[in-house]
Design a protein around this motif. Sequence first.
Motif, PDB file in Angstrom:
ATOM      1  N   ASP A 225       0.800  -1.217   0.000  1.00 36.21           N
ATOM      2  CA  ASP A 225       0.000   0.000   0.000  1.00 36.21           C
ATOM      3  C   ASP A 225       0.835   1.270   0.000  1.00 36.21           C
ATOM      4  N   ILE A 226       0.136   2.352  -0.371  1.00 33.97           N
ATOM      5  CA  ILE A 226       0.631   3.691  -0.038  1.00 33.97           C
ATOM      6  C   ILE A 226      -0.480   4.265   0.822  1.00 33.97           C
ATOM      7  N   ASP A 227      -0.177   4.541   2.068  1.00 37.48           N
ATOM      8  CA  ASP A 227      -1.175   5.043   3.016  1.00 37.48           C
ATOM      9  C   ASP A 227      -2.474   4.231   2.949  1.00 37.48           C
ATOM     10  N   ASP A 228      -2.342   2.930   2.918  1.00 39.58           N
ATOM     11  CA  ASP A 228      -3.449   1.963   2.967  1.00 39.58           C
ATOM     12  C   ASP A 228      -4.237   1.749   1.685  1.00 39.58           C
ATOM     13  N   PHE A 229      -3.909   2.441   0.625  1.00 37.60           N
ATOM     14  CA  PHE A 229      -4.640   2.255  -0.628  1.00 37.60           C
ATOM     15  C   PHE A 229      -3.774   1.576  -1.694  1.00 37.60           C
ATOM     16  N   TYR A 230      -4.403   1.247  -2.789  1.00 36.19           N
ATOM     17  CA  TYR A 230      -3.759   0.713  -4.004  1.00 36.19           C
ATOM     18  C   TYR A 230      -3.237  -0.723  -3.872  1.00 36.19           C
ATOM     19  N   ARG A 231      -3.687  -1.447  -2.851  1.00 36.09           N
ATOM     20  CA  ARG A 231      -3.241  -2.834  -2.679  1.00 36.09           C
ATOM     21  C   ARG A 231      -3.797  -3.754  -3.755  1.00 36.09           C
ATOM     22  N   ASN A 232      -4.879  -3.344  -4.396  1.00 36.17           N
ATOM     23  CA  ASN A 232      -5.589  -4.198  -5.336  1.00 36.17           C
ATOM     24  C   ASN A 232      -4.913  -4.348  -6.692  1.00 36.17           C
ATOM     25  N   LEU A 233      -3.959  -3.499  -7.010  1.00 33.67           N
ATOM     26  CA  LEU A 233      -3.364  -3.548  -8.352  1.00 33.67           C
ATOM     27  C   LEU A 233      -2.626  -4.868  -8.561  1.00 33.67           C
ATOM     28  N   PRO A 234      -2.749  -5.467  -9.755  1.00 37.05           N
ATOM     29  CA  PRO A 234      -2.188  -6.807  -9.958  1.00 37.05           C
ATOM     30  C   PRO A 234      -0.692  -6.825 -10.278  1.00 37.05           C
ATOM     31  N   PHE A 235      -0.022  -5.674 -10.225  1.00 38.56           N
ATOM     32  CA  PHE A 235       1.411  -5.593 -10.542  1.00 38.56           C
ATOM     33  C   PHE A 235       2.119  -4.817  -9.437  1.00 38.56           C
ATOM     34  N   ILE A 236       3.470  -4.866  -9.453  1.00 40.51           N
ATOM     35  CA  ILE A 236       4.269  -4.086  -8.503  1.00 40.51           C
ATOM     36  C   ILE A 236       4.770  -2.840  -9.237  1.00 40.51           C
ATOM     37  N   ALA A 237       4.472  -1.666  -8.669  1.00 41.45           N
ATOM     38  CA  ALA A 237       4.824  -0.405  -9.314  1.00 41.45           C
ATOM     39  C   ALA A 237       5.665   0.463  -8.390  1.00 41.45           C
ATOM     40  N   VAL A 238       6.415   1.373  -9.001  1.00 42.89           N
ATOM     41  CA  VAL A 238       7.217   2.327  -8.238  1.00 42.89           C
ATOM     42  C   VAL A 238       6.469   3.655  -8.196  1.00 42.89           C
ATOM     43  N   VAL A 239       6.414   4.253  -7.004  1.00 40.55           N
ATOM     44  CA  VAL A 239       5.706   5.521  -6.849  1.00 40.55           C
ATOM     45  C   VAL A 239       6.645   6.697  -7.118  1.00 40.55           C
ATOM     46  N   ASP A 240       6.108   7.726  -7.747  1.00 44.94           N
ATOM     47  CA  ASP A 240       6.814   9.002  -7.870  1.00 44.94           C
ATOM     48  C   ASP A 240       6.336   9.840  -6.679  1.00 44.94           C
ATOM     49  N   LEU A 241       7.134   9.889  -5.622  1.00 44.51           N
ATOM     50  CA  LEU A 241       6.679  10.505  -4.369  1.00 44.51           C
ATOM     51  C   LEU A 241       6.350  11.987  -4.510  1.00 44.51           C
ATOM     52  N   GLU A 242       7.086  12.685  -5.376  1.00 46.21           N
ATOM     53  CA  GLU A 242       6.801  14.114  -5.591  1.00 46.21           C
ATOM     54  C   GLU A 242       5.387  14.285  -6.141  1.00 46.21           C
ATOM     55  N   LYS A 243       5.071  13.476  -7.123  1.00 49.54           N
ATOM     56  CA  LYS A 243       3.735  13.568  -7.741  1.00 49.54           C
ATOM     57  C   LYS A 243       2.657  13.079  -6.786  1.00 49.54           C
ATOM     58  N   TYR A 244       2.994  12.081  -5.962  1.00 48.75           N
ATOM     59  CA  TYR A 244       2.012  11.566  -5.006  1.00 48.75           C
ATOM     60  C   TYR A 244       1.637  12.652  -4.000  1.00 48.75           C
ATOM     61  N   LYS A 245       2.658  13.371  -3.520  1.00 46.42           N
ATOM     62  CA  LYS A 245       2.426  14.399  -2.497  1.00 46.42           C
ATOM     63  C   LYS A 245       1.787  15.659  -3.071  1.00 46.42           C
ATOM     64  N   ALA A 246       2.039  15.916  -4.351  1.00 49.81           N
ATOM     65  CA  ALA A 246       1.517  17.147  -4.971  1.00 49.81           C
ATOM     66  C   ALA A 246      -0.004  17.167  -4.970  1.00 49.81           C
ATOM     67  N   ASP A 247      -0.580  18.361  -4.854  1.00 52.75           N
ATOM     68  CA  ASP A 247      -2.040  18.480  -4.873  1.00 52.75           C
ATOM     69  C   ASP A 247      -2.541  18.146  -6.278  1.00 52.75           C
ATOM     70  N   PRO A 248      -3.823  17.737  -6.381  1.00 50.51           N
ATOM     71  CA  PRO A 248      -4.371  17.298  -7.663  1.00 50.51           C
ATOM     72  C   PRO A 248      -4.289  18.362  -8.761  1.00 50.51           C
TER      73      PRO A 248
END
Length: 185
Positions: free
Chosen positions: A162-185
């Motif tokens: 997970d990232i903060d408890d979400f996204y566990r359902n995806l069927p692959f392993i992915a790398v997060v771009d933390l800058e984009k994750y933290k940025a506002d929508p």
Amino acid sequence: MKDYRSFLKEILIPEDVLQKRIAELGAEISRDYADKNLMLVCILRGGVMFLTDLMRKISVPHAIEFMAVSSYGVGNRESSGATRITLDLITEIYDKDVLLVEDIIDSGHTLASVIEMLNTRKPRSLYVCTLLDKVERREVAVPIRYSGFVIPNKFVFGYGLDIDDFYRNLPFIAVVDLEKYKADP
Ligand code: IMP
Ligand code: MG
């Protein structure tokens, strides 16, 4: 919550590669535990997707169990080193051939404490099967019998992780771009 595509850096392990490796691990475990009293112990919540796919590839009779331990909370990406059982096993593991099923081993603190706690209950054997191993990050030695993939020191999500408890359902392993994750929508 955001669509994962907005902070996806790369897909590290695609679904077909994951499934192929899990089938290999299942075959290996089936050979090694042919005449044993196998109990798979899944560490919640990250290990759950791996467990359910792995057990379908294990051809020998086995039981499953679940436990949860606290490693770190939302927003803190470092494991603290202090681990406690937040949800314990229901059945006894005395005299069982226990195989711990984990999503990822990072510093190793979580699993090292789990192994220490479970060993006091005198299982017949106790081994570890991890899908991912961030070997560069290891601070405490953990004996791993089965390992799916050694991965670089990058924060990954999907397939139970997970990232903060979400996204566990995806069927692959992915790398997060933390800058984009933290940025506002
Ligand atoms: P350790 O105690 O540092 O080995 O931490 C292990 C736990 O941290 C795993 O069971 C995961 O829940 C979590 N973890 C470590 N690295 C990652 C990651 O890259 N993504 C998501 N969770 C992770
Ligand atoms: Mg975990």
